[in-house]
Structure formats: structure tokens, C-alpha cells
Design a protein around this motif. Structure first.
Motif, PDB file in Angstrom:
ATOM      1  N   MET A  95      -0.200  -3.309  -0.157  1.00  0.00           N
ATOM      2  CA  MET A  95       0.852  -2.560  -0.777  1.00  0.00           C
ATOM      3  C   MET A  95       1.904  -1.451  -0.287  1.00  0.00           C
ATOM      4  O   MET A  95       1.445  -1.588   1.048  1.00  0.00           O
ATOM      5  N   PRO A  96       2.678  -1.450  -0.515  1.00  0.00           N
ATOM      6  CA  PRO A  96       4.153  -0.379  -0.347  1.00  0.00           C
ATOM      7  C   PRO A  96       3.949   1.392  -0.173  1.00  0.00           C
ATOM      8  O   PRO A  96       3.952   2.199   1.073  1.00  0.00           O
ATOM      9  N   PHE A  97       2.158   1.252  -0.791  1.00  0.00           N
ATOM     10  CA  PHE A  97       2.785   2.454  -1.090  1.00  0.00           C
ATOM     11  C   PHE A  97       1.437   2.946  -0.845  1.00  0.00           C
ATOM     12  O   PHE A  97       0.756   4.188  -1.143  1.00  0.00           O
ATOM     13  N   LEU A  98       0.935   2.818   0.275  1.00  0.00           N
ATOM     14  CA  LEU A  98      -0.832   2.663   0.697  1.00  0.00           C
ATOM     15  C   LEU A  98      -1.318   4.135   0.685  1.00  0.00           C
ATOM     16  O   LEU A  98      -2.090   4.774   0.574  1.00  0.00           O
ATOM     17  N   ASP A  99      -0.525   5.409   0.993  1.00  0.00           N
ATOM     18  CA  ASP A  99      -1.170   6.095   1.407  1.00  0.00           C
ATOM     19  C   ASP A  99      -1.403   6.593  -0.165  1.00  0.00           C
ATOM     20  O   ASP A  99      -2.006   7.910  -0.468  1.00  0.00           O
ATOM     21  N   THR A 100       0.046   6.928  -0.666  1.00  0.00           N
ATOM     22  CA  THR A 100      -0.833   6.769  -2.127  1.00  0.00           C
ATOM     23  C   THR A 100      -1.933   6.625  -2.285  1.00  0.00           C
ATOM     24  O   THR A 100      -2.736   6.811  -3.770  1.00  0.00           O
ATOM     25  N   ASP A 101      -2.180   4.867  -2.506  1.00  0.00           N
ATOM     26  CA  ASP A 101      -3.484   4.047  -2.854  1.00  0.00           C
ATOM     27  C   ASP A 101      -4.306   4.534  -2.152  1.00  0.00           C
ATOM     28  O   ASP A 101      -5.569   4.537  -2.935  1.00  0.00           O
ATOM     29  N   ASP A 103      -5.674   8.071  -0.477  1.00  0.00           N
ATOM     30  CA  ASP A 103      -5.923   9.033  -1.230  1.00  0.00           C
ATOM     31  C   ASP A 103      -4.944   9.746  -1.516  1.00  0.00           C
ATOM     32  O   ASP A 103      -5.438  10.643  -2.278  1.00  0.00           O
ATOM     33  N   ASP A 104      -4.109   9.959  -2.265  1.00  0.00           N
ATOM     34  CA  ASP A 104      -2.585  10.470  -3.258  1.00  0.00           C
ATOM     35  C   ASP A 104      -3.270   9.968  -4.266  1.00  0.00           C
ATOM     36  O   ASP A 104      -3.918  11.198  -4.988  1.00  0.00           O
ATOM     37  N   GLU A 105      -3.430   9.293  -4.313  1.00  0.00           N
ATOM     38  CA  GLU A 105      -3.574   8.571  -6.461  1.00  0.00           C
ATOM     39  C   GLU A 105      -2.526   8.829  -6.953  1.00  0.00           C
ATOM     40  O   GLU A 105      -2.855  10.222  -8.214  1.00  0.00           O
ATOM     41  N   LEU A 185      10.333  -4.477   5.470  1.00  0.00           N
ATOM     42  CA  LEU A 185      10.596  -3.691   5.299  1.00  0.00           C
ATOM     43  C   LEU A 185      12.015  -3.516   4.300  1.00  0.00           C
ATOM     44  O   LEU A 185      13.049  -4.168   3.795  1.00  0.00           O
ATOM     45  N   HIS A 186      11.870  -2.115   3.473  1.00  0.00           N
ATOM     46  CA  HIS A 186      12.175  -1.737   2.525  1.00  0.00           C
ATOM     47  C   HIS A 186      13.398  -0.119   2.283  1.00  0.00           C
ATOM     48  O   HIS A 186      12.084   0.405   2.804  1.00  0.00           O
ATOM     49  N   VAL A 187      13.824   0.210   1.579  1.00  0.00           N
ATOM     50  CA  VAL A 187      13.983   1.641   0.686  1.00  0.00           C
ATOM     51  C   VAL A 187      13.123   1.717  -0.772  1.00  0.00           C
ATOM     52  O   VAL A 187      13.688   0.927  -1.634  1.00  0.00           O
ATOM     53  N   GLN A 236       1.520  11.206   9.012  1.00  0.00           N
ATOM     54  CA  GLN A 236       1.161  10.191   8.662  1.00  0.00           C
ATOM     55  C   GLN A 236       2.294   8.288   7.969  1.00  0.00           C
ATOM     56  O   GLN A 236       0.877   7.216   8.389  1.00  0.00           O
ATOM     57  N   VAL A 237       3.247   9.218   7.780  1.00  0.00           N
ATOM     58  CA  VAL A 237       4.103   7.691   7.827  1.00  0.00           C
ATOM     59  C   VAL A 237       5.187   7.801   8.602  1.00  0.00           C
ATOM     60  O   VAL A 237       5.877   9.141   8.554  1.00  0.00           O
ATOM     61  N   GLY A 238       5.853   7.099   9.360  1.00  0.00           N
ATOM     62  CA  GLY A 238       7.353   6.957  10.453  1.00  0.00           C
ATOM     63  C   GLY A 238       7.962   6.225   9.327  1.00  0.00           C
ATOM     64  O   GLY A 238       7.626   5.265   9.417  1.00  0.00           O
ATOM     65  N   GLU A 270       7.459  12.962  -9.149  1.00  0.00           N
ATOM     66  CA  GLU A 270       7.779  14.507  -9.426  1.00  0.00           C
ATOM     67  C   GLU A 270       8.447  15.188  -8.295  1.00  0.00           C
ATOM     68  O   GLU A 270       9.090  15.681  -8.228  1.00  0.00           O
ATOM     69  N   ARG A 271       7.571  14.380  -6.845  1.00  0.00           N
ATOM     70  CA  ARG A 271       8.674  14.880  -6.039  1.00  0.00           C
ATOM     71  C   ARG A 271      10.354  14.910  -5.729  1.00  0.00           C
ATOM     72  O   ARG A 271      10.647  13.488  -6.181  1.00  0.00           O
ATOM     73  N   ALA A 272      11.200  14.772  -5.112  1.00  0.00           N
ATOM     74  CA  ALA A 272      12.673  15.251  -4.796  1.00  0.00           C
ATOM     75  C   ALA A 272      12.740  13.185  -4.183  1.00  0.00           C
ATOM     76  O   ALA A 272      11.454  13.340  -3.396  1.00  0.00           O
ATOM     77  N   PHE A 273      13.673  12.951  -4.700  1.00  0.00           N
ATOM     78  CA  PHE A 273      13.909  11.412  -4.155  1.00  0.00           C
ATOM     79  C   PHE A 273      14.377  11.415  -2.765  1.00  0.00           C
ATOM     80  O   PHE A 273      15.200  12.466  -1.820  1.00  0.00           O
ATOM     81  N   LYS A 274      13.422  11.510  -1.337  1.00  0.00           N
ATOM     82  CA  LYS A 274      14.134  11.571   0.175  1.00  0.00           C
ATOM     83  C   LYS A 274      14.446   9.780   0.419  1.00  0.00           C
ATOM     84  O   LYS A 274      12.998   9.648   0.934  1.00  0.00           O
ATOM     85  N   PRO A 275      15.301   9.316   0.396  1.00  0.00           N
ATOM     86  CA  PRO A 275      15.175   8.001   0.955  1.00  0.00           C
ATOM     87  C   PRO A 275      15.004   8.102   2.454  1.00  0.00           C
ATOM     88  O   PRO A 275      15.450   8.945   3.588  1.00  0.00           O
ATOM     89  N   HIS A 276      14.042   6.949   2.529  1.00  0.00           N
ATOM     90  CA  HIS A 276      13.567   6.445   3.908  1.00  0.00           C
ATOM     91  C   HIS A 276      13.347   4.811   4.201  1.00  0.00           C
ATOM     92  O   HIS A 276      13.063   4.545   3.057  1.00  0.00           O
ATOM     93  N   LEU A 277      13.259   4.700   5.449  1.00  0.00           N
ATOM     94  CA  LEU A 277      12.389   3.262   5.979  1.00  0.00           C
ATOM     95  C   LEU A 277      11.307   3.983   6.448  1.00  0.00           C
ATOM     96  O   LEU A 277      11.592   3.714   7.817  1.00  0.00           O
ATOM     97  N   MET A 280       5.617   3.008   9.819  1.00  0.00           N
ATOM     98  CA  MET A 280       4.675   2.450   9.970  1.00  0.00           C
ATOM     99  C   MET A 280       3.175   3.470   9.176  1.00  0.00           C
ATOM    100  O   MET A 280       3.878   4.849   8.929  1.00  0.00           O
ATOM    101  N   LYS A 281       2.859   3.264   8.675  1.00  0.00           N
ATOM    102  CA  LYS A 281       1.726   4.200   8.282  1.00  0.00           C
ATOM    103  C   LYS A 281       0.376   3.684   8.139  1.00  0.00           C
ATOM    104  O   LYS A 281      -0.162   3.158   8.214  1.00  0.00           O
ATOM    105  N   LEU A 282      -0.312   4.909   8.390  1.00  0.00           N
ATOM    106  CA  LEU A 282      -1.947   5.141   8.877  1.00  0.00           C
ATOM    107  C   LEU A 282      -2.782   4.492   7.623  1.00  0.00           C
ATOM    108  O   LEU A 282      -3.181   3.955   8.242  1.00  0.00           O
TER     109      LEU A 282
END
Ligand SMILES: Nc1ccn([C@@H]2O[C@H](COP(=O)(O)O)[C@@H](O)[C@H]2O)c(=O)n1
Length: 406
Positions: A95-101, A103-105, A185-187, A236-238, A270-277, A280-282
Motif C-alpha cells: 500500500m502506498p500510504f502506509l503511515d496513513t494506514d 497510525d494516521d488513519e 515509484l510515483h507522485v 517518518q517518510v523520506g 485536508e492538508r495542502a498538496f505537496k508534490p513529493h517522490l 522510503m517510509k517506516l
């Protein structure tokens, strides 16, 4: 040139068979849509809009909900959830958005723009608990499970990212589990929740509609997305930073969000769009998160202002976070829109030449390094001096390379 390079890659890059395989897979199976669907009529879109608005109204118990939906963080829920077994890691890593999965939910909520008219009433402790439980259950249903992806198809970027990942792993072996594989890899342009086939179909229509808006914004111009330097989200995310054309990408993301929301899709954050590639993510591994609390920026110090390459904007995909990935490691695509001339995600000749040069340089460097290490070891063996710890570590690093290429 292409078949030759395809044959050459594994030979040129013997130290990184995983990298070579990933590149080959990427070239051989470009991440093309699994299904392109025709645009749907307006009627259904309206129905979806009211249905989604209804879902949110039910979700938040609000009287007056506007056509604005967002994902919102809900940290408390995760803390109360039972800890999943480590075997879940492999699924989570897909899954691409794992910190959301973890703890951020991320959940969909009505925004502050919503006119909240709540009547105060006396509630018992039990009612409050039941309310919380109900809300938790519903929040879960609105977690993002689809996203619009801008895929990274330039092998120069992929190879450079693998170099950073290797350098980090070399310093801390445990972090191999945190690395995003080159094929995926994606944005991320837009997060959304799609509940069923009908909503997927509506999202496919919304993506087709976005194409006209994007083409209007681009006005035939080629957009070079330049990736340079490294930054992080809360350690948490590089990620690699986008240093040019961020404004146009933000405009596209905003336009897409509007189009999707107008069709009744629960899309946006809710947060502003911040394009990033993200590289790594813990949160890719719960086991790792228990061991490593923060990514130490010294680990990528040497790459802090490194130039990773340019991606020419040419495609957006509607991807599933949960469906089985494609053989090339990229996400399952429901649909794609393509711009400009570079339709087939083919690198041009200059890119191929530059890539071959890099691969040869890497192979030569690796060979020299190996030769030096072997000579040193031999000298030590004759001296009777012990082997250095780095030598032992580099042996196990190769193991992790194998893992990463799975
Ligand atoms: N403004 C942002 C955007 C994203 N994140 C977190 O980074 C993670 C990786 O995002 P990808 O879209 O690249 O997979 C993601 O899980 C977000 O939680 C952030 O903190 N701030």
C-alpha cells in the motif's frame, strides 16, 4: 538500441540484479491501464454525488453538508485497534500510504466549511462509547483505497533512488524494509475512497474528464518535473523533492480534486498538496516501526542536494492501493490518461545513453571496490588480522537486495 540495452542491463549491473530486473520489467511492461472505460452520462454522476453526500451526512451526523469531502487524520482510532501480526507487513508494504494506514488513519470528513448545527443533549457514558465505536467503524469505511498516480518512468531517477536506498541500507540494514520498490515509484496527485464498481466507474469518468482540463493547463507545453534533494515528513517518510513546475502540478491536482468531488467521489485531503517522490517510509513495516522511531537524516546526508533526474509529465493513472500489483511492481490501474508525445513511457535515446553510462560506471566502481575488499581480506588472512564489521554487513546487505527485488 532498446533490445541491446535490455540484454545488456543485467550484465552491466551485476551487483544490482534487482535494479536491472526492475528496469527491464519497467521497460518491458509499461504501467498501462488495465481497462479504459468510456465516459458515463451525467445522470449517474448526480446520483453518486447525492449518495456520497448522504454517506458523509450519516457519517458525521450533520444536518447541512456541502459538496466538499476531505480525508482527515484520526490518530486515536489506531491506538485503540489491536496490533496486527507481523505477517501483515507484506500486504501493508503493497500500500502506498502506509503511515496513513497504520497510525494516521485518514478518513473522509465534512470540512469546517460545513454548517454544523448540533443540538446539545445529555448523553450517558455508555452512549458516548457506542457513538465512538460507531464512528470508528464508519471512519474505517472511508479510508483512501485508490489514488491518482503520476508514475516515475525515467530509469535515471529510478537508478539514483536505488543508490540512495542502498547507501541508507548500508548504514542501517533494518531500513531495507522501509524502501519503496523501484517499480512503484510515483507522485501521489489525489487520494480517494471508492466503495464499489459503480464508484470506480465514476472515478474512471472523472479521470477522463480531467484530461481536457490538464490539456488546457498545459497548452501543448512539455512539462519537465525535476527531482532534486531529499526531505522528510516528520522523520517518518523520506522523499525526493520536486524543484520545478510545482505550481502547474498543484493546479492539476486541484482541478482533479474538484472534478472528482463534483462527481460525488470522496476525494482529497485536508492538508495542502505537496508534490513529493517517496522512496522510503517506516510505516511499510510494523516490525520496523517498533525498532526505528525516526529516520536519521545523516543516513542520506550525501544525497541531500543530489539531482535525481527529470520526469516528463505524460501520464496519470487511477490506481488501487489494495489490488494485486502488476508484474512490473507498479500498482493495479483502473484507467489512465496520457499527454504529449511520450505515450509509451519510453525513455528517449539521450536517457538510454546516460543510463548505460551510469550503469557501466556503477559496475566498474563495484568491481574495483570488490577487488580492493578481496585484496584487503587476503592481506588480513595472511596477517592473521580479523575481518572488519563492514565486510560482514555488506554480505548481509546483498541478502536484503534480494528481498527488495521480490
Ligand atoms: N503533505 C504530505 C503528504 C504525504 N505525507 C505522508 O507521506 C506518506 C507517503 O506519501 P505517498 O503519497 O508518497 O505514498 C503518506 O503516507 C503520507 O501520510 C505527509 O505526511 N504529508
Amino acid at each position: 538500441m532498446q533490445p541491446l540495452l535490455l540484454r545488456l542491463l543485467p550484465a552491466l549491473c551485476p551487483a544490482r540484479p534487482a535494479a536491472a530486473r526492475a528496469l527491464l520489467a519497467r521497460r518491458a511492461v509499461p504501467a498501462l491501464p488495465m481497462a479504459l472505460r468510456p465516459a458515463a452520462g451525467e445522470g449517474r454522476a448526480g446520483g453518486d454525488a447525492s449518495r456520497a453526500a448522504g454517506a458523509i451526512r450519516e457519517h458525521d451526523g450533520l444536518e447541512n453538508v456541502q459538496q466538499k469531502k476531505i480525508f482527515k487524520e484520526n490518530k486515536t482510532q489506531q491506538r485503540e485497534e489491536p496490533r496486527a501480526a507481523d505477517s501483515v507487513d507484506s500486504l501493508m508494504a503493497e500500500m502506498p500510504f502506509l503511515d496513513t494506514d497504520i497510525d494516521d488513519e485518514c478518513v473522509m470528513h465534512a470540512t469546517s466549511e460545513i454548517n454544523i448545527k448540533k443540538k446539545r443533549k445529555r448523553t450517558t457514558g455508555r452512549e458516548i462509547e457506542e457513538g465512538i465505536e460507531r464512528k470508528k467503524k464508519k471512519n474505517k469505511q472511508y479510508q483512501p483505497n485508490y489514488f491518482i498516480s503520476l508514475p516515475i518512468t525515467n530509469p535515471e531517477i529510478t537508478v539514483s533512488i536505488q543508490a540512495v536506498q542502498d547507501a541508507i541500507i548500508q548504514k542501517d540494514q533494518r531500513l531495507s524494509k522501509a524502501m519503496v520498490r523501484s517499480g512503484s515509484l510515483h507522485v501521489t496527485m489525489l487520494l480517494m475512497h471508492l466503495s464499489n464498481e459503480e464508484e470506480i466507474s465514476t472515478a474512471v469518468d472523472a479521470l477522463s474528464e480531467s484530461k481536457v482540463f490538464v490539456e488546457d493547463l498545459l497548452r501543448g507545453k512539455r512539462v519537465d518535473l525535476s527531482f532534486q534533494g531529499i526531505d522528510h515528513f516528520k522523520n517518518q517518510v523520506g522523499f525526493v523533492k520536486l524543484v520545478e513546475n510545482t505550481t502547474i502540478l498543484t493546479e492539476i491536482a486541484e482541478a482533479m480534486k474538484k472534478i472528482f468531488q463534483e462527481k460525488g467521489i470522496l476525494a482529497g485531503e485536508e492538508r495542502a498538496f505537496k508534490p513529493h517522490l517517496t522512496f522510503m517510509k517506516l510505516s511499510k513495516s510494523m516490525e520496523l516501526r517498533k525498532q526505528v522511531k525516526k529516520i536519521d537524516s545523516n543516513l542520506y546526508e550525501d544525497f541531500k542536494s543530489h539531482y535525481f533526474g527529470d520526469e516528463i509529465l505524460h501520464r496519470f493513472d487511477l490506481c488501487s492501493m489494495l489490488k494485486k500489483k502488476q508484474p512490473n511492481g507498479y500498482y493495479y490501474c483502473e484507467s489512465s490518461i496520457v499527454f504529449g508525445e511520450k505515450h509509451a513511457a519510453e525513455p528517449d535515446d539521450a536517457e538510454l545513453v546516460s543510463l548505460s553510462k551510469r550503469l557501466v560506471e556503477n559496475a566498474v566502481l563495484k568491481a574495483v571496490q570488490q577487488y580492493l575488499e578481496e585484496t584487503q581480506n587476503k592481506t588480513r588472512e595472511t596477517d592473521g588480522s580479523p575481518m572488519k564489521t563492514e565486510d560482514a554487513a555488506s554480505g548481509s546487505k546483498n541478502e536484503s537486495d534480494k528481498d527488495n527485488s521480490k
